[in-house]
Design an enzyme around this catalytic site. Sequence first.
Site, PDB file in Angstrom:
ATOM      1  N   GLU A 100       5.060   8.719  -0.546  1.00  0.00           N
ATOM      2  CA  GLU A 100       4.942   8.240  -1.922  1.00  0.00           C
ATOM      3  C   GLU A 100       4.985   9.417  -2.882  1.00  0.00           C
ATOM      4  O   GLU A 100       4.630   9.306  -4.039  1.00  0.00           O
ATOM      5  CB  GLU A 100       3.710   7.367  -2.135  1.00  0.00           C
ATOM      6  N   CYS A 141       1.002   4.081   2.152  1.00  0.00           N
ATOM      7  CA  CYS A 141       0.677   5.018   3.233  1.00  0.00           C
ATOM      8  C   CYS A 141       1.306   4.674   4.573  1.00  0.00           C
ATOM      9  O   CYS A 141       1.021   5.331   5.567  1.00  0.00           O
ATOM     10  CB  CYS A 141      -0.837   5.104   3.406  1.00  0.00           C
ATOM     11  N   HIS A 186      -5.160   3.930  10.323  1.00  0.00           N
ATOM     12  CA  HIS A 186      -4.963   4.588   9.039  1.00  0.00           C
ATOM     13  C   HIS A 186      -6.319   5.057   8.518  1.00  0.00           C
ATOM     14  O   HIS A 186      -7.338   4.396   8.712  1.00  0.00           O
ATOM     15  CB  HIS A 186      -4.289   3.663   8.021  1.00  0.00           C
TER      16      HIS A 186
END
Lengths: 351, 136
Positions: free
Chosen positions: A81, A113, A235
């Site tokens: 990003e 992400c 994550h």
Amino acid sequence: MTGIVSYGAYVPRYRIKPEEIGRVWGANGAAMGKGLMITQKSVPAPDEDTVTIATTAARDMLDRVPEVNPADIGAVYIGSESHPYAVKPTSSIVAEAIGATPNMTAADLEFACKAGTAGIQAGMGLVASGMVKYAVAIGADTSQGAPGDALEYSASAGGAAYLIGNENCIATINKTLSFTTDTPDFWRREGMMYPVHGGRFSGEPAYFRHVTSAAKMMMEAMGTTPADYNYVVLHQPNGKFPTRAAKMLGFSDEQLAPGLLTPVIGNTYSGAVPLGLAHVLDQAKPGDRILVTSYGSGAGSDAFDITVTDEIARFKRDNAPILDKILADPVYIDYAIYAKFKETIKMPEEE
Amino acid sequence: MAMVSAREWREIPGRYNLIGSKCGCCGKIFFPSRSFCPDCRRAGIGKMEPFKLSRKGEVYSFSINHEYSGFNGRMMPYAVAFIRNDDGVMLAGQLVDVDLDKIEIGMRVKAVMRKLNEDGAAGVIHYGFKFVPDNE
């Protein structure tokens, strides 16, 4: 069977601590760090960005498989990003820098992400179908967090690269699946410098729902339970979320710890799960099984069921530095240097 | 001054991947790439081949620059060095991610990709090699 042929990882050398960030904004940085389970975060040097991080990781990836001809790479996907250009691919620059051009396809991916793991999935499809011999998937970021915002304590920089192929895999990817919905928990509009997030909303209906759903779907599809895995990589926007999600799913701290780097490097966004998996592969042995689940705001999770093969014993891992070596010897900077590095200090116009 | 895109593009092989040239006549390696061997002269014409240099080498000489210089303004002071690479070719470049008081002649280094400059906020970003300590 399709899987990981090689990998490489990179994290910039500079670090800042939450206490130092809190000192500047009149906040309790120590408490913020403790709440997020982050002791420090990585900061890119002024001459580093997603292109340079991705290139370093990808070159280390190729150094570990000198028998692979870069010209046999048929696809390069880079998830981030923080692509340096709004229009002009990061992937073509990195592909050129690893000698994969010109007979190949490339694209930059964006899914908050999880764009790096989306790249692994796209690469798997091309490799498994026989359209390309090798695909490179990279997750890398120099994350943005608004000064003074909670994100500033975590947003960091790093990335990892994966070479996906059908032969000589150090780890086979037994299956991948995803769980995706329209959930506006975190976003950045075109032209805006910093992302906006929904505060606590980014937890329960966003991160936890997607990560646990994808992980459970995978275990159901594979007929496995947490006890079947040696490692779980989730994550990690902070240390707290993956620790809680692992517990909700029934994984132990021992299964989670090797793939949890955020407490010492911060949230590397698209780099987070790729780096966590790289740290696991740095120590994995033949037969080890790994459950991986990424998360991207907006929102979705990609799950992977991975088995490490005998090939890892022959793998030339030492041809590039492992993460523990990359993370050793950091340089701590104060907020003034951090602000200079992050270009938040206004400089005179160039002549 | 802004570098035109065509020049940026032309220099990519050397700046990204240390592609120089090797004389097919005398075997001498050149960086940056040359199309003509100054030693073999006419005998070397048509025999210059692209040659990919090793990214590893050692510090031959260095200097610490305290003078503001455009893009490096946020990295002052910074080190510049002559690096003798493992092919024996002399390369000039910046030495980064290094403790300035620990740089030594003979120190092992490797070339990495970094931002060299950018043509303002709207222009092209110039990437190329710099050197970092090689701790392997």
